[in-house]
Design a protein around this motif. Sequence first.
Motif, short mmCIF file in Angstrom:
data_model
loop_
_atom_site.label_atom_id
_atom_site.label_comp_id
_atom_site.label_asym_id
_atom_site.label_seq_id
_atom_site.Cartn_x
_atom_site.Cartn_y
_atom_site.Cartn_z
N ALA A 64 0.83 -1.21 0.00
CA ALA A 64 0.00 0.00 0.00
C ALA A 64 0.86 1.26 0.00
O ALA A 64 0.58 2.24 -0.70
N GLU A 65 1.94 1.24 0.77
CA GLU A 65 2.81 2.41 0.84
C GLU A 65 3.54 2.63 -0.48
O GLU A 65 3.77 3.77 -0.90
N THR A 66 3.90 1.53 -1.16
CA THR A 66 4.54 1.66 -2.48
C THR A 66 3.59 2.32 -3.48
O THR A 66 3.97 3.24 -4.21
N ILE A 67 2.33 1.87 -3.50
CA ILE A 67 1.34 2.46 -4.41
C ILE A 67 1.02 3.89 -4.00
O ILE A 67 0.90 4.79 -4.84
N GLY A 68 0.89 4.13 -2.70
CA GLY A 68 0.46 5.44 -2.22
C GLY A 68 1.49 6.54 -2.39
O GLY A 68 1.11 7.71 -2.51
N SER A 69 2.77 6.18 -2.40
CA SER A 69 3.77 7.24 -2.48
C SER A 69 4.89 6.95 -3.47
O SER A 69 5.72 7.83 -3.72
N GLY A 70 4.93 5.74 -4.04
CA GLY A 70 6.08 5.36 -4.84
C GLY A 70 5.90 5.44 -6.34
O GLY A 70 6.88 5.36 -7.08
N ILE A 71 4.66 5.56 -6.83
CA ILE A 71 4.43 5.56 -8.28
C ILE A 71 4.46 6.98 -8.84
O ILE A 71 5.24 7.29 -9.74
N ILE A 72 3.59 7.83 -8.33
CA ILE A 72 3.56 9.23 -8.75
C ILE A 72 3.36 10.12 -7.52
O ILE A 72 2.90 9.65 -6.48
N THR A 73 3.71 11.38 -7.67
CA THR A 73 3.35 12.40 -6.69
C THR A 73 2.43 13.38 -7.40
O THR A 73 2.90 14.24 -8.16
N PRO A 74 1.11 13.26 -7.22
CA PRO A 74 0.19 14.13 -7.95
C PRO A 74 0.20 15.55 -7.39
O PRO A 74 0.66 15.77 -6.25
N PRO A 75 -0.29 16.50 -8.17
CA PRO A 75 -0.43 17.86 -7.62
C PRO A 75 -1.39 17.87 -6.43
O PRO A 75 -2.17 16.94 -6.25
N GLU A 76 -1.34 18.91 -5.64
CA GLU A 76 -2.27 19.02 -4.53
C GLU A 76 -3.60 19.59 -5.00
O GLU A 76 -3.70 20.20 -6.06
N GLY A 77 -4.61 19.38 -4.20
CA GLY A 77 -5.92 19.98 -4.46
C GLY A 77 -6.72 19.27 -5.54
O GLY A 77 -6.54 18.06 -5.79
N ALA A 118 -2.55 9.06 -16.11
CA ALA A 118 -3.12 10.30 -15.59
C ALA A 118 -2.02 11.21 -15.06
O ALA A 118 -2.06 12.44 -15.23
N GLY A 119 -1.01 10.62 -14.41
CA GLY A 119 0.10 11.42 -13.89
C GLY A 119 0.88 12.11 -14.99
O GLY A 119 1.22 13.30 -14.88
N LEU A 120 1.17 11.39 -16.07
CA LEU A 120 1.89 12.00 -17.18
C LEU A 120 1.06 13.10 -17.85
O LEU A 120 1.58 14.15 -18.23
N ALA A 121 -0.25 12.85 -17.99
CA ALA A 121 -1.11 13.86 -18.60
C ALA A 121 -1.16 15.13 -17.77
O ALA A 121 -1.32 16.23 -18.30
N ALA A 122 -1.00 14.98 -16.45
CA ALA A 122 -1.05 16.15 -15.55
C ALA A 122 0.33 16.70 -15.27
O ALA A 122 0.47 17.62 -14.44
N SER A 123 1.36 16.16 -15.92
CA SER A 123 2.75 16.57 -15.67
C SER A 123 3.13 16.38 -14.21
O SER A 123 3.89 17.18 -13.63
N ALA A 124 2.60 15.33 -13.59
CA ALA A 124 2.94 15.02 -12.20
C ALA A 124 4.33 14.39 -12.14
O ALA A 124 4.88 13.94 -13.15
N LEU A 202 -3.35 8.19 -1.27
CA LEU A 202 -2.89 9.16 -2.27
C LEU A 202 -3.92 10.28 -2.44
O LEU A 202 -3.58 11.47 -2.51
N ALA A 203 -5.21 9.92 -2.46
CA ALA A 203 -6.27 10.91 -2.58
C ALA A 203 -6.37 11.78 -1.33
O ALA A 203 -6.57 13.00 -1.42
N LEU A 204 -6.24 11.17 -0.17
CA LEU A 204 -6.31 11.93 1.08
C LEU A 204 -5.16 12.94 1.17
O LEU A 204 -5.36 14.08 1.62
N VAL A 205 -3.97 12.54 0.72
CA VAL A 205 -2.83 13.45 0.73
C VAL A 205 -3.05 14.59 -0.26
O VAL A 205 -2.80 15.76 0.04
N ALA A 206 -3.52 14.25 -1.47
CA ALA A 206 -3.78 15.28 -2.48
C ALA A 206 -4.84 16.27 -2.00
O ALA A 206 -4.79 17.46 -2.33
N GLY A 207 -5.79 15.78 -1.21
CA GLY A 207 -6.85 16.65 -0.69
C GLY A 207 -6.47 17.38 0.58
O GLY A 207 -7.29 18.12 1.15
N GLY A 208 -5.23 17.18 1.06
CA GLY A 208 -4.77 17.87 2.26
C GLY A 208 -5.36 17.32 3.55
O GLY A 208 -5.32 17.99 4.59
N LEU A 209 -5.86 16.09 3.51
CA LEU A 209 -6.50 15.50 4.70
C LEU A 209 -5.61 14.47 5.40
O LEU A 209 -6.02 13.89 6.42
N HIS A 210 -4.41 14.26 4.88
CA HIS A 210 -3.53 13.24 5.45
C HIS A 210 -2.10 13.57 5.07
O HIS A 210 -1.85 14.17 4.01
#
Length: 333
Positions: A64-77, A118-124, A202-210
């Motif tokens: 879970a930690e590999t998927i949550g933080s190891g694949i992409i770092t999406p923008p916030e918000g 999705a990460g590449l499309a967003a330039s993450a 990953l979603a909780l971090v992007a949303g500023g909730l974790h």
Amino acid sequence: MDVVLLLVVVVVAVALVFDFTNGFHDAANAIATSVSTRALTPGIAVALAAFMNLVGALLGTGVAETIGSGIITPPEGEDGLGVVLAALLGAIAWNLLTWWLGLPSSSSHALIGGLLGAGLAASASVHWEVIGLLVALPMVLSPLIGFVLAYAAMVGTLWAVRSRPYLPTQRRFRLAQTISASAMALGHGLQDAQKTMGVIVLALVAGGLHEGSQIPLWVKLAAAVTIALGTYAGGWRIIRTLGRRVIQLDPARGFVAESVAATLSYVAAFAFHAPISTTHAITSSIMGVGATRRLSAVRWGIAGNIAVAWVLTIPASAAVAAGLYLLARPLLP
């Protein structure tokens, strides 16, 4: 309700939908061999697999930690949440397509492909070194290792029981498949439910909730229960492909295939935190035990179709996720 909070709720809900599709899509991983050899009735096999998926999902968080933080770092918000949502929808679309076609593709690689697209499309920020070491390398090696280990283990098993009467021996292996199917289902929960946990974080971090990659208890429970329910719903199209169309299995070969695939799942999860495909592990193990009869015993045409689905999974789900993100981007705040 705040827009970001609303998007987080939507993404978590879609992540659980993906988790459910993962359960019914990959139910075949744990029970196809046991059902095809009549070691377990379909109803008992599905219930057992669902329970062991639930238990396995709660045993660790490394994948879970590999998927949550190891694949992409999406923008916030909102933009980051749009990335995660597009990734999930791309993975769900591929899962549903391959389920309809009866092809045992990898839900894990569909999710990773969705995140990449999705990460590449967003330039993450994409963590290519982690993807190379913990995704690409295991993706190539795990089917090869599964095939070779299953072949070798089956040869050893056949030698060990060579002087024993055939029918009583097969009955004992049929009983032993209860254990090996349980072990395989536990490995599936350990691997696949954790991937959904990682995406939710990953979603909780992007949303500023974790903050960080630690998995909250409610996320573990939600993902574990959902994948168990999905497994209980079954995935009979893929079960038929794995259990009967690749090769006609006997209980001894079913036991060995499940045992080898389960071992691969445990080693990858606990030793390397690597999100391997349980689908690849069990399918290659089935081919390995089947090849001990003779190479022609494996229906290589069916195996070829499966291999094509494996190759296409990451680019196809990545393309769908990237397209969805680009379509939705103008609608994001």
